[in-house]
Enzyme design. Sequence first.
Site, mmCIF file in Angstrom:
data_model
loop_
_atom_site.group_PDB
_atom_site.id
_atom_site.type_symbol
_atom_site.label_atom_id
_atom_site.label_comp_id
_atom_site.label_asym_id
_atom_site.label_seq_id
_atom_site.Cartn_x
_atom_site.Cartn_y
_atom_site.Cartn_z
ATOM 1 N N THR A 5 0.769 -1.164 0.027
ATOM 2 C CA THR A 5 -0.053 -0.073 -0.058
ATOM 3 C C THR A 5 0.833 1.400 -0.086
ATOM 4 O O THR A 5 1.960 1.157 0.599
ATOM 5 C CB THR A 5 -0.520 -0.094 1.544
ATOM 6 O OG1 THR A 5 -1.638 -1.061 1.316
ATOM 7 C CG2 THR A 5 -1.713 1.189 1.701
ATOM 8 N N ARG B 273 -14.618 -7.158 1.107
ATOM 9 C CA ARG B 273 -13.620 -6.753 2.301
ATOM 10 C C ARG B 273 -13.294 -5.288 2.191
ATOM 11 O O ARG B 273 -12.798 -4.639 1.272
ATOM 12 C CB ARG B 273 -12.455 -7.638 2.286
ATOM 13 C CG ARG B 273 -11.410 -7.495 3.160
ATOM 14 C CD ARG B 273 -10.177 -6.981 3.118
ATOM 15 N NE ARG B 273 -9.174 -6.685 4.141
ATOM 16 C CZ ARG B 273 -8.190 -5.856 4.096
ATOM 17 N NH1 ARG B 273 -7.826 -5.463 3.024
ATOM 18 N NH2 ARG B 273 -7.495 -5.856 5.056
ATOM 19 N N VAL B 274 -13.348 -4.583 3.391
ATOM 20 C CA VAL B 274 -12.704 -3.281 3.393
ATOM 21 C C VAL B 274 -11.721 -3.347 4.699
ATOM 22 O O VAL B 274 -12.109 -3.651 5.546
ATOM 23 C CB VAL B 274 -14.238 -2.318 3.898
ATOM 24 C CG1 VAL B 274 -13.501 -0.716 3.839
ATOM 25 C CG2 VAL B 274 -15.319 -2.279 2.849
ATOM 26 N N GLY C 86 -0.361 -1.848 6.636
ATOM 27 C CA GLY C 86 0.000 -3.319 7.348
ATOM 28 C C GLY C 86 -1.449 -3.869 7.127
ATOM 29 O O GLY C 86 -2.248 -3.936 6.189
ATOM 30 N N GLY D 204 -4.958 -4.588 7.528
ATOM 31 C CA GLY D 204 -6.229 -3.583 7.760
ATOM 32 C C GLY D 204 -6.794 -3.714 9.126
ATOM 33 O O GLY D 204 -7.364 -2.879 9.525
HETATM 34 N N1 ASP Z 1 -3.749 -1.761 4.942
HETATM 35 C C1 ASP Z 1 -3.693 -2.554 3.754
HETATM 36 C C2 ASP Z 1 -5.199 -3.250 3.690
HETATM 37 O O1 ASP Z 1 -5.186 -4.033 4.870
HETATM 38 C C3 ASP Z 1 -2.823 -3.381 3.169
HETATM 39 C C4 ASP Z 1 -1.468 -3.056 3.384
HETATM 40 O O2 ASP Z 1 -1.225 -2.256 3.618
HETATM 41 O O3 ASP Z 1 -0.579 -3.524 2.639
HETATM 42 O O4 ASP Z 1 -5.850 -3.349 3.027
#
Ligand code: ASP
Length: 285
Positions: A159, A187-188, A209, A211
């Site tokens: 991300t 999914r959110v 990270g 979510g």
């Molecule tokens: N935080 C993002 C999510 O859970 C994933 C990520 O940060 O890599 O969708």
Amino acid sequence: MILNNIKPKIVIHGGYGSFEGMNDTRKAVHESLTKIVNKAYAVLLQKNAKTAVVEAVKLMEDDPLYNAGTGSRIQADGKIRMSASFMHGNALRFSGIINIQNIQNPIEVAQNLQNEHYPIIACNHSNYGQDIWNLPHYNPETEHRRKEYESRRKGKTGTVGAVAIDINGNIVAGTSTGGIGNETPGRVGDSPTVAGNYASKNAGVSVTGIGEEIVNLSVASRIVSLVDEEINLNDAVQSVMARAKENKYNFGIISLDRFGNCIVEKTTEEIYYASSDGQAQTFYH
Ligand code: ASP
């Protein structure tokens, strides 16, 4: 350039995860982030924090190295759905787009939603970007992500996010993601919520990270709220990191306060980030 004692500054991240044994990727991310932070800093000086954050996130969305925009991860049904959010701290306005498909730059939609009566939208059809925003149809899928999906492998790069303060003291945060890969459609995660991206006139935070864990601690809004209550940024971040440790949660954050302090923290893995207030610096931590 310093006016009113405010030194413009931008910090960006390219996600959370381990680069162990992936030296080529590490090098590529390092170069990409350095280039992007330099470009975004030039925009910060010429324009403002809002434009600089959108520019930084857009450039990362366009680089297939990251899990956002082009190169987003694929969900369990074989489709890519992307989410992004934008917060103007001084206007205290959050906007976000959830699970958008078939467009190039979700951060632009998130930013455009700032001007709408309903600034947070979950997409209910795959051509939402075309029907509502008149955007060209764009396929963000890469071969690498398709292979990752087919082998049910977890990806490593992540991300993206940016936080900036401009010469007028505007603090803005933006975050964009392709999710975690192989997730249930619909999914959110945290990225299009105030847990993953938040700002006030005092500070801004972008998180990356897991979510679900980030939401449980409401990481970004919690840090900013503490700073709003006059806790200094480092103490605010450390207090949230202590709770993350207690719960064995996994994430990384970038943050910036109105004095230009920049704190980057993470739990067990690495966060790759770059900052510039005239001189670009790129690190993993
Ligand atoms: N935080 C993002 C999510 O859970 C994933 C990520 O940060 O890599 O969708």
